[in-house]
Design an enzyme around this catalytic site. Structure first.
Site, PDB file in Angstrom:
ATOM      1  N   PRO A 187     -10.057  -0.373  -1.560  1.00  0.00           N
ATOM      2  CA  PRO A 187      -9.593   0.517  -2.632  1.00  0.00           C
ATOM      3  C   PRO A 187     -10.737   0.956  -3.526  1.00  0.00           C
ATOM      4  O   PRO A 187     -11.805   0.334  -3.546  1.00  0.00           O
ATOM      5  CB  PRO A 187      -8.593  -0.369  -3.406  1.00  0.00           C
ATOM      6  CG  PRO A 187      -8.251  -1.488  -2.477  1.00  0.00           C
ATOM      7  CD  PRO A 187      -9.444  -1.708  -1.619  1.00  0.00           C
ATOM      8  N   PRO A 188     -10.542   2.017  -4.285  1.00  0.00           N
ATOM      9  CA  PRO A 188     -11.608   2.478  -5.196  1.00  0.00           C
ATOM     10  C   PRO A 188     -11.933   1.428  -6.250  1.00  0.00           C
ATOM     11  O   PRO A 188     -11.048   0.740  -6.764  1.00  0.00           O
ATOM     12  CB  PRO A 188     -11.005   3.738  -5.840  1.00  0.00           C
ATOM     13  CG  PRO A 188      -9.928   4.177  -4.908  1.00  0.00           C
ATOM     14  CD  PRO A 188      -9.395   2.939  -4.273  1.00  0.00           C
ATOM     15  N   GLY A 189     -13.211   1.312  -6.556  1.00  0.00           N
ATOM     16  CA  GLY A 189     -13.638   0.429  -7.626  1.00  0.00           C
ATOM     17  C   GLY A 189     -13.817  -1.022  -7.251  1.00  0.00           C
ATOM     18  O   GLY A 189     -14.049  -1.866  -8.123  1.00  0.00           O
ATOM     19  N   THR A 190     -13.729  -1.358  -5.969  1.00  0.00           N
ATOM     20  CA  THR A 190     -13.828  -2.759  -5.556  1.00  0.00           C
ATOM     21  C   THR A 190     -15.259  -3.201  -5.286  1.00  0.00           C
ATOM     22  O   THR A 190     -15.490  -4.389  -5.046  1.00  0.00           O
ATOM     23  CB  THR A 190     -12.978  -3.002  -4.300  1.00  0.00           C
ATOM     24  OG1 THR A 190     -13.301  -2.018  -3.308  1.00  0.00           O
ATOM     25  CG2 THR A 190     -11.500  -2.908  -4.621  1.00  0.00           C
ATOM     26  N   GLY A 191     -16.222  -2.290  -5.287  1.00  0.00           N
ATOM     27  CA  GLY A 191     -17.618  -2.696  -5.176  1.00  0.00           C
ATOM     28  C   GLY A 191     -18.286  -2.339  -3.873  1.00  0.00           C
ATOM     29  O   GLY A 191     -19.286  -2.969  -3.506  1.00  0.00           O
ATOM     30  N   LYS A 192     -17.817  -1.310  -3.169  1.00  0.00           N
ATOM     31  CA  LYS A 192     -18.434  -0.938  -1.896  1.00  0.00           C
ATOM     32  C   LYS A 192     -19.842  -0.389  -2.111  1.00  0.00           C
ATOM     33  O   LYS A 192     -20.789  -0.791  -1.434  1.00  0.00           O
ATOM     34  CB  LYS A 192     -17.548   0.091  -1.178  1.00  0.00           C
ATOM     35  CG  LYS A 192     -16.148  -0.407  -0.860  1.00  0.00           C
ATOM     36  CD  LYS A 192     -15.351   0.608  -0.082  1.00  0.00           C
ATOM     37  CE  LYS A 192     -15.025   1.828  -0.902  1.00  0.00           C
ATOM     38  NZ  LYS A 192     -14.147   1.527  -2.047  1.00  0.00           N
ATOM     39  N   THR A 193     -19.977   0.521  -3.039  1.00  0.00           N
ATOM     40  CA  THR A 193     -21.304   1.070  -3.334  1.00  0.00           C
ATOM     41  C   THR A 193     -22.209   0.015  -3.952  1.00  0.00           C
ATOM     42  O   THR A 193     -23.424   0.012  -3.710  1.00  0.00           O
ATOM     43  CB  THR A 193     -21.169   2.287  -4.270  1.00  0.00           C
ATOM     44  OG1 THR A 193     -20.248   3.223  -3.701  1.00  0.00           O
ATOM     45  CG2 THR A 193     -22.506   2.966  -4.472  1.00  0.00           C
TER      46      THR A 193
ATOM     47  N   GLU B 265      14.967  -0.672 -23.447  1.00  0.00           N
ATOM     48  CA  GLU B 265      13.934  -1.670 -23.168  1.00  0.00           C
ATOM     49  C   GLU B 265      14.460  -3.084 -23.319  1.00  0.00           C
ATOM     50  O   GLU B 265      14.041  -3.988 -22.587  1.00  0.00           O
ATOM     51  CB  GLU B 265      12.730  -1.446 -24.092  1.00  0.00           C
ATOM     52  CG  GLU B 265      12.024  -0.116 -23.900  1.00  0.00           C
ATOM     53  CD  GLU B 265      11.537   0.076 -22.472  1.00  0.00           C
ATOM     54  OE1 GLU B 265      11.190  -0.923 -21.810  1.00  0.00           O
ATOM     55  OE2 GLU B 265      11.505   1.230 -22.004  1.00  0.00           O
TER      56      GLU B 265
ATOM     57  N   HIS C 285      16.019  -4.104 -20.009  1.00  0.00           N
ATOM     58  CA  HIS C 285      15.023  -4.590 -19.049  1.00  0.00           C
ATOM     59  C   HIS C 285      14.625  -6.032 -19.362  1.00  0.00           C
ATOM     60  O   HIS C 285      14.551  -6.884 -18.468  1.00  0.00           O
ATOM     61  CB  HIS C 285      13.768  -3.704 -19.105  1.00  0.00           C
ATOM     62  CG  HIS C 285      13.940  -2.346 -18.525  1.00  0.00           C
ATOM     63  ND1 HIS C 285      14.454  -2.118 -17.274  1.00  0.00           N
ATOM     64  CD2 HIS C 285      13.647  -1.111 -19.037  1.00  0.00           C
ATOM     65  CE1 HIS C 285      14.472  -0.813 -17.026  1.00  0.00           C
ATOM     66  NE2 HIS C 285      13.986  -0.180 -18.088  1.00  0.00           N
TER      67      HIS C 285
END
Length: 679
Positions: A229-235, A451, A454
């Site tokens: 997923p985006p933002g998980t640290g691939k780059t 609310e 809920h």
């Protein structure tokens, strides 16, 4: 090579504040043009370069002759110039204090027969000169515009020539060679992701010591694809490999290959690999590879577009007729489902490294890394923050601390406090507070009871997540939010948990019907989420009584138009009708469960609604204290036993940040459940 050195030199000069020679040349041209234009403008207004003698009226000239103040005159054509014996005021009638001794004037067109006799009478020396047809001032006056236009044309031609040269360079690769000395990221800067770091460490070890693998006959993978997923640290992992390997590291994004001209993408791929081969062993990192790696032939336009030709060239370079022995290709994407199968086969991308969302333990490690350069108060518990942020990626956690720092600075605090982090978490998860909303008393009560419905259902049902906070403060698109915070992250979801979760979603609509005997548009998001969840239970998870232990597969949105037109449902129309009926039955049962819970605990519902109208925000522990005071001991113990049993059986993992966005069974962990009122 020489061009790259010159480019790097120019970039260094820019950083040091120096200008390139071409820039100085352009500046000189514009200064000359401005000076010539100013000179022409000044001359056209009748002035001169050094001022010159003033031009006087012809009558003034005759008066000076009569008064005997002229010493000498020079006649050239119709122009008369001369010198005075004594300086004379220029314009006495206008009180002009300027005096002149030399002058210019012009003979009248009708002639003056008495002029020579006057000059002889006063014994004035007369010098005559032939009329000149060539005048420098006239040449400059009319030549400067022509020179100005010529210089502009020259610059235009020069720019066109440079663009023509760039046209031949348009196929050059845009991959940037990273300087090993400037890349200081290592694997120590990456928290968690131990499996991914182990796989990438093998690549680093091979590049540093290839004999270790060659002696055993092993070959290092030629391609590594990082998926997550985006933002998980691939780059971040790619930067860590660049910092650890110490070899030439080329970086490029998938969109950099594409251009408006045909064939440019394929040429850039060839040029990139040629540059990498010159410096082998080397690493190429392609970020967002799905830009060029999408499935071929999926659209209606056929398979001969520019993107597919670029992909074909990339496939050939990865594993074609010529082998790339010393070039390792790394790539990253968050859309592996749309990549071409030929790209993923062994020999091209041999390994696919899945980069998951961080677990609770890893979230704490990530927070510790991001907290190094921030002033955080001693009362801030990073472990508590990690526990309360399931489903957050590394980028989300970094953004959380950054937002907390901004809030602390806004309140002029010397360090980040726990309340700053709580406000930042609410801002990140629920959105900004909406200002300027004026609700009527009736709308406030409707919202409060919605609310409260809920919250009461979540507090009563034994398999629901604990309540963290109930608020009727409008944030983002939501008019109110009931936040649930799981005790532990979940790997798997049981049917009873799903049924209770849907009942909690129905709690708002049930409270509206019970108290006001009406329905509002505020339940829109709840109804959409519960419908998606119910259809997944029936179609994907086999959790319905009628279609038990069978998964039909949902009709998902297709990425490509060609696939969408060719897709079909995997079940008949009769089965589809039966599925709709089963989904409706599950939704009705969830509504009945919610209605029963709030009816039995009407006193807690009213109390919570009143508190929300007055205070706008109530913590979950307060709701549980009120409920525990009215519940029987057996019911309280049952809920506590269920929570303890789940805590012992579950281990830490991850979950998507938004409900209903993806398959719950395919993600790890649980994010706080937000039941929101939409506008």
């Amino acid at each position: 090579m020489a061009e790259n050195k010159q480019q790097n030199k120019n970039e260094d000069n820019k950083k040091k504040g120096l200008k390139s020679p071409g820039g100085n040349q352009y500046t000189f041209y514009w200064i000359v043009l401005a000076a010539l234009f100013g000179f022409w403008l000044f001359s056209s207004q009748g002035g001169g370069l050094f001022g010159g003698p003033p031009t006087i009226d012809y009558s003034e000239f005759r008066n000076q002759i009569t008064s005997g103040n002229i010493e000498k005159v020079v006649v050239q054509g119709d122009q008369v110039s001369g010198d005075l014996k004594e300086p004379t005021q220029l314009n006495a009638a206008e009180n002009d204090t300027t005096h002149y001794k030399s002058f210019n004037t012009y003979l009248p067109s009708f002639g003056d027969d008495k002029l020579m006799s006057m000059l002889e009478e006063h014994e004035i020396q007369v010098e005559t000169r032939p009329k000149s047809d060539f005048n420098w001032w006239t040449v400059l006056l009319w030549g400067l515009p022509l020179i100005f236009l010529i210089m502009i044309g020259f610059q235009f031609f020069r720019q066109m020539r440079m663009q023509g040269q760039n046209m031949f360079k348009i196929g050059e690769s845009k991959a940037k060679l990273q300087d090993a000395e400037k890349v200081n990221t290592t694997f120590d800067d990456v928290a968690g992701l131990e499996g991914a770091k182990t796989e990438l460490q093998e690549v680093v070890s091979f590049l540093k010591n290839p004999n270790k693998f060659d002696s055993l006959g092993g070959e290092i993978p030629r391609g590594l694809l990082m998926v997550g997923p985006p933002g998980t640290g691939k780059t971040l992992l790619a930067r860590a490999v660049a910092g650890e390997a110490g070899v030439p590291f080329f970086t490029i994004t998938g969109s950099d290959f594409m251009e408006m001209f045909v064939g440019v993408g394929a040429k850039r791929v060839r040029d990139m690999f040629n540059k990498a081969k010159e410096k082998e062993p080397a690493i190429i990192f392609i970020d967002e590879i799905d830009s060029i790696g999408r499935k071929r032939g999926a659209g209606l336009g056929g398979g001969h577009d520019e993107r597919e030709q670029t992909l074909n060239q990339l496939l050939s370079e990865l594993d074609g007729f010529e082998k790339n022995e010393g070039v390792i290709v790394m790539a990253a994407t968050n859309r592996p489902d749309i990549l071409d199968k030929a790209l993923l086969r062994p020999g091209r991308f041999d390994r696919q490294i899945t980069v998951h969302l961080p677990t609770q333990e890893h979230r704490e490690q990530i927070l510790q890394i991001h907290a190094k350069n921030k002033k955080i108060s001693d009362n801030v518990d990073l472990d508590e923050i990690a526990r309360s942020t399931p489903g957050f990626s590394g980028a989300d956690l970094n953004n959380l601390l950054n937002e907390a720092a901004l809030i602390a600075a806004r309140h002029k605090r010397k360090a980040i406090e726990q309340q700053d982090i709580d406000q930042a978490r609410d801002k990140v998860m629920m959105g900004l507070k909406r200002e300027g909303i004026r609700l009527t008393e009736h709308e406030k009560k409707l919202l409060a009871y919605h609310e409260a419905g809920h919250a009461v259902v979540a507090a009563v049902l034994p398999n629901s997540d604990p309540i963290h906070k109930v608020t009727v403060i409008p944030r983002g698109k939501a008019m109110g939010v009931t936040m649930q915070m799981p005790e532990k992250e979940k790997f798997l979801y049981e049917k009873k948990y799903m049924l209770d979760r849907m009942a909690v979603m129905m709690g708002g609509r049930a409270a509206e019907n019970l108290i006001f005997d009406t329905s509002t548009s505020g339940a829109e998001n709840d109804l959409k989420q519960i419908r998606k969840l119910a259809r997944k239970m029936v179609l994907d998870w086999g959790m319905s009584d009628k279609f038990n232990n069978i998964a039909f597969g949902s009709q998902r949105e297709q990425v490509f138009l060609g696939e969408q037109m060719g897709s079909s449902k995997e079940y008949s129309e009769n089965t589809a009708q039966a599925v709709d009926e089963e989904v409706q039955r599950i939704l009705n049962e969830a509504f009945d469960t919610a209605m029963k819970a709030i009816t039995e605990h009407r006193d807690i519902l009213d109390k919570l609604a009143d508190e929300l109208v007055e205070r706008e925000e109530v913590l979950g522990k307060e709701v549980m204290e009120w409920l525990n005071g009215s519940l029987e001991d057996g019911v309280s113990e049952e809920k506590n036993d269920n929570i303890d049993a789940e805590s012992k059986s579950d281990t830490s993992s991850n979950n998507p940040k938004k409900e209903g966005q993806e398959d719950l069974s395919s993600k790890k962990g649980t994010k706080p459940t937000n039941n929101t009122e939409e506008e």
